[in-house]
Design a protein around this motif. Structure first.
Motif, PDB file in Angstrom:
ATOM      1  N   VAL A 163     -17.088   6.793 -13.189  1.00 26.01           N
ATOM      2  CA  VAL A 163     -15.841   6.543 -13.907  1.00 26.01           C
ATOM      3  C   VAL A 163     -15.724   5.051 -14.211  1.00 26.01           C
ATOM      4  CG1 VAL A 163     -13.325   6.723 -13.821  1.00 26.01           C
ATOM      5  CG2 VAL A 163     -14.735   8.482 -12.735  1.00 26.01           C
ATOM      6  N   THR A 164     -15.537   4.734 -15.486  1.00 27.80           N
ATOM      7  CA  THR A 164     -15.360   3.331 -15.879  1.00 27.80           C
ATOM      8  C   THR A 164     -13.925   3.108 -16.340  1.00 27.80           C
ATOM      9  OG1 THR A 164     -15.956   3.628 -18.221  1.00 27.80           O
ATOM     10  CG2 THR A 164     -17.755   3.275 -16.661  1.00 27.80           C
ATOM     11  N   ILE A 165     -13.320   2.010 -15.881  1.00 29.62           N
ATOM     12  CA  ILE A 165     -11.952   1.648 -16.249  1.00 29.62           C
ATOM     13  C   ILE A 165     -11.896   0.139 -16.421  1.00 29.62           C
ATOM     14  CG2 ILE A 165      -9.508   1.911 -15.670  1.00 29.62           C
ATOM     15  CD1 ILE A 165     -10.237   3.991 -13.608  1.00 29.62           C
ATOM     16  N   ASP A 166     -11.070  -0.331 -17.360  1.00 26.86           N
ATOM     17  CA  ASP A 166     -10.942  -1.766 -17.553  1.00 26.86           C
ATOM     18  C   ASP A 166     -10.117  -2.379 -16.426  1.00 26.86           C
ATOM     19  OD1 ASP A 166      -8.286  -1.192 -18.108  1.00 26.86           O
ATOM     20  OD2 ASP A 166      -8.470  -1.481 -20.258  1.00 26.86           O
ATOM     21  N   ALA A 167      -9.812  -3.676 -16.547  1.00 21.79           N
ATOM     22  CA  ALA A 167      -9.170  -4.416 -15.460  1.00 21.79           C
ATOM     23  C   ALA A 167      -7.808  -3.859 -15.069  1.00 21.79           C
ATOM     24  CB  ALA A 167      -9.041  -5.895 -15.839  1.00 21.79           C
ATOM     25  N   GLY A 221      -7.087  -0.900 -14.415  1.00 18.60           N
ATOM     26  CA  GLY A 221      -7.272   0.108 -13.381  1.00 18.60           C
ATOM     27  C   GLY A 221      -7.972  -0.396 -12.140  1.00 18.60           C
ATOM     28  N   CYS A 222      -8.142  -1.695 -12.036  1.00 15.35           N
ATOM     29  CA  CYS A 222      -8.813  -2.267 -10.867  1.00 15.35           C
ATOM     30  C   CYS A 222      -7.816  -2.344  -9.712  1.00 15.35           C
ATOM     31  CB  CYS A 222      -9.375  -3.648 -11.206  1.00 15.35           C
ATOM     32  SG  CYS A 222     -10.418  -4.342  -9.902  1.00 15.35           S
ATOM     33  N   GLN A 223      -7.578  -1.185  -9.104  1.00 18.32           N
ATOM     34  CA  GLN A 223      -6.624  -1.054  -8.011  1.00 18.32           C
ATOM     35  C   GLN A 223      -7.294  -0.312  -6.855  1.00 18.32           C
ATOM     36  OE1 GLN A 223      -3.434  -2.318  -8.330  1.00 18.32           O
ATOM     37  NE2 GLN A 223      -3.957  -3.033 -10.380  1.00 18.32           N
ATOM     38  N   THR A 224      -6.948  -0.720  -5.639  1.00 16.91           N
ATOM     39  CA  THR A 224      -7.562  -0.108  -4.449  1.00 16.91           C
ATOM     40  C   THR A 224      -7.344   1.398  -4.410  1.00 16.91           C
ATOM     41  OG1 THR A 224      -7.204  -2.153  -3.204  1.00 16.91           O
ATOM     42  CG2 THR A 224      -7.642  -0.156  -1.935  1.00 16.91           C
ATOM     43  N   LYS A 225      -6.117   1.834  -4.674  1.00 12.52           N
ATOM     44  CA  LYS A 225      -5.812   3.264  -4.594  1.00 12.52           C
ATOM     45  C   LYS A 225      -6.564   4.066  -5.645  1.00 12.52           C
ATOM     46  CE  LYS A 225      -1.259   2.885  -2.422  1.00 12.52           C
ATOM     47  NZ  LYS A 225       0.196   3.203  -2.532  1.00 12.52           N
ATOM     48  N   ILE A 226      -6.725   3.488  -6.841  1.00 14.99           N
ATOM     49  CA  ILE A 226      -7.469   4.183  -7.894  1.00 14.99           C
ATOM     50  C   ILE A 226      -8.935   4.321  -7.503  1.00 14.99           C
ATOM     51  CG2 ILE A 226      -8.303   3.993 -10.272  1.00 14.99           C
ATOM     52  CD1 ILE A 226      -5.587   2.841 -11.030  1.00 14.99           C
ATOM     53  N   ALA A 227      -9.505   3.249  -6.958  1.00 16.98           N
ATOM     54  CA  ALA A 227     -10.902   3.294  -6.511  1.00 16.98           C
ATOM     55  C   ALA A 227     -11.078   4.336  -5.406  1.00 16.98           C
ATOM     56  CB  ALA A 227     -11.339   1.923  -6.026  1.00 16.98           C
ATOM     57  N   GLU A 228     -10.139   4.374  -4.461  1.00 16.74           N
ATOM     58  CA  GLU A 228     -10.211   5.351  -3.364  1.00 16.74           C
ATOM     59  C   GLU A 228     -10.111   6.780  -3.891  1.00 16.74           C
ATOM     60  OE1 GLU A 228      -7.037   4.163  -0.819  1.00 16.74           O
ATOM     61  OE2 GLU A 228      -8.229   2.650   0.242  1.00 16.74           O
ATOM     62  N   GLN A 229      -9.253   7.002  -4.884  1.00 10.91           N
ATOM     63  CA  GLN A 229      -9.095   8.332  -5.443  1.00 10.91           C
ATOM     64  C   GLN A 229     -10.383   8.801  -6.111  1.00 10.91           C
ATOM     65  OE1 GLN A 229      -5.736   8.836  -8.078  1.00 10.91           O
ATOM     66  NE2 GLN A 229      -6.472  10.791  -8.856  1.00 10.91           N
ATOM     67  N   ILE A 230     -11.025   7.905  -6.844  1.00  8.96           N
ATOM     68  CA  ILE A 230     -12.280   8.258  -7.521  1.00  8.96           C
ATOM     69  C   ILE A 230     -13.338   8.662  -6.501  1.00  8.96           C
ATOM     70  CG2 ILE A 230     -14.175   7.340  -8.912  1.00  8.96           C
ATOM     71  CD1 ILE A 230     -12.076   5.589 -10.351  1.00  8.96           C
ATOM     72  N   VAL A 231     -13.438   7.888  -5.420  1.00 11.16           N
ATOM     73  CA  VAL A 231     -14.406   8.204  -4.368  1.00 11.16           C
ATOM     74  C   VAL A 231     -14.062   9.534  -3.701  1.00 11.16           C
ATOM     75  CG1 VAL A 231     -15.314   7.461  -2.138  1.00 11.16           C
ATOM     76  CG2 VAL A 231     -14.982   5.785  -3.962  1.00 11.16           C
ATOM     77  N   GLN A 239     -12.702  12.011  -5.010  1.00  9.18           N
ATOM     78  CA  GLN A 239     -13.023  13.107  -5.923  1.00  9.18           C
ATOM     79  C   GLN A 239     -14.527  13.251  -6.149  1.00  9.18           C
ATOM     80  OE1 GLN A 239      -9.124  12.352  -8.692  1.00  9.18           O
ATOM     81  NE2 GLN A 239     -10.563  13.862  -9.478  1.00  9.18           N
ATOM     82  N   GLY A 240     -15.317  12.499  -5.367  1.00  2.00           N
ATOM     83  CA  GLY A 240     -16.762  12.661  -5.404  1.00  2.00           C
ATOM     84  C   GLY A 240     -17.480  11.881  -6.477  1.00  2.00           C
ATOM     85  N   ALA A 241     -16.846  10.869  -7.040  1.00  4.75           N
ATOM     86  CA  ALA A 241     -17.460  10.093  -8.122  1.00  4.75           C
ATOM     87  C   ALA A 241     -17.662   8.637  -7.699  1.00  4.75           C
ATOM     88  CB  ALA A 241     -16.594  10.158  -9.372  1.00  4.75           C
ATOM     89  N   ASP A 242     -18.402   7.908  -8.504  1.00  2.00           N
ATOM     90  CA  ASP A 242     -18.551   6.460  -8.353  1.00  2.00           C
ATOM     91  C   ASP A 242     -17.740   5.773  -9.437  1.00  2.00           C
ATOM     92  OD1 ASP A 242     -20.428   6.424  -6.144  1.00  2.00           O
ATOM     93  OD2 ASP A 242     -21.914   7.204  -7.558  1.00  2.00           O
ATOM     94  N   TYR A 243     -17.542   4.468  -9.304  1.00  2.00           N
ATOM     95  CA  TYR A 243     -16.710   3.777 -10.287  1.00  2.00           C
ATOM     96  C   TYR A 243     -17.300   2.439 -10.693  1.00  2.00           C
ATOM     97  CZ  TYR A 243     -15.046   1.292  -6.100  1.00  2.00           C
ATOM     98  OH  TYR A 243     -14.977   0.573  -4.931  1.00  2.00           O
TER      99      TYR A 243
END
Length: 211
Positions: free
Chosen positions: A168-172, A174-184, A186-190
């Motif tokens: 999952v790619t997101i611009d700056a 979306g550079c948030q700890t909770k968003i990164a944790e959610q992606i992980v 859900q089984g994905a990398d970011y």
């Protein structure tokens, strides 16, 4: 999993009374989705698309009464439950797309040009979308009133998607700890954008690469 558009949109309730159902709801939905995917912009363009492609559309539904007018199309679609429509559409796109494992899902927000209504005091519509690079398909969207609300819209959008094995790619924004944790979770990398306005984190990353 079935890829039938009609099956996935079956939960939608037809807002019309029986005597006004000259054109079945599923025919209108089929027309709108096909016209939109073919680049039609606006209700009149959808009507024109339907008339041009009527023989082709009849391969999937009877269209016994032909193509509805653009006013009819607009009236029916505008009265549907938008959240339920979104859920049905995402379920359908998930079914027809290839598995996301190994795919790149790009999340980004854009403001719809011409959507601001100053007379009614309505701000421009801002949409956060998830784009599947492999399938070249929008996997889902979440509306927000302004760009600053992307931080709350992104998690809601991610919840709707099957992301296992994806990147999952997101611009700056979306550079948030909770968003990164959610992606992980859900089984994905970011891959997240990072700018200088996040001073401490930006310095730590810069120092890491320098070292």
């Amino acid at each position: 999993m079935s890829v039938s558009l009609i099956e996935h949109f079956a939960p939608l309730h037809d807002p019309r009374v029986e005597r006004n159902k000259l054109y079945p709801l599923m025919e209108i939905l089929l027309l709108v989705v096909c016209a939109t995917l073919s680049g039609a912009e606006g209700w009149e363009a959808m009507e024109e698309f339907g008339k041009e492609k009527l023989d082709w559309l009849r391969r999937f539904a009877p269209f016994a009464n032909g193509i509805p007018s653009h006013d009819c199309i607009a009236s029916v679609i505008s009265r549907l439950n938008p959240k339920l429509f979104q859920t049905c559409f995402i379920n359908w796109t998930t079914a027809i797309s290839a598995a996301t494992e190994g795919d790149i899902v790009a999340v980004d927000g854009k403001t719809a040009r011409g959507s601001r209504n100053q007379r009614r005091g309505k701000a421009a519509l801002h949409m956060v979308s998830a784009w599947g690079s492999r399938n070249r398909l929008v996997l889902g969207q979440e509306a927000t009133e302004e760009k600053s609300n992307e931080i709350t819209a992104i998690p809601k959008l991610l919840e709707l998607l099957e992301l296992k094995g994806a990147i999952v790619t997101i611009d700056a924004m979306g550079c948030q700890t909770k968003i990164a944790e959610q992606i992980v979770d859900q089984g994905a990398d970011y891959v997240l954008g990072l700018k200088g306005n996040q001073g401490t984190l930006h310095e730590e990353v810069a120092d890491f690469f320098t070292t």
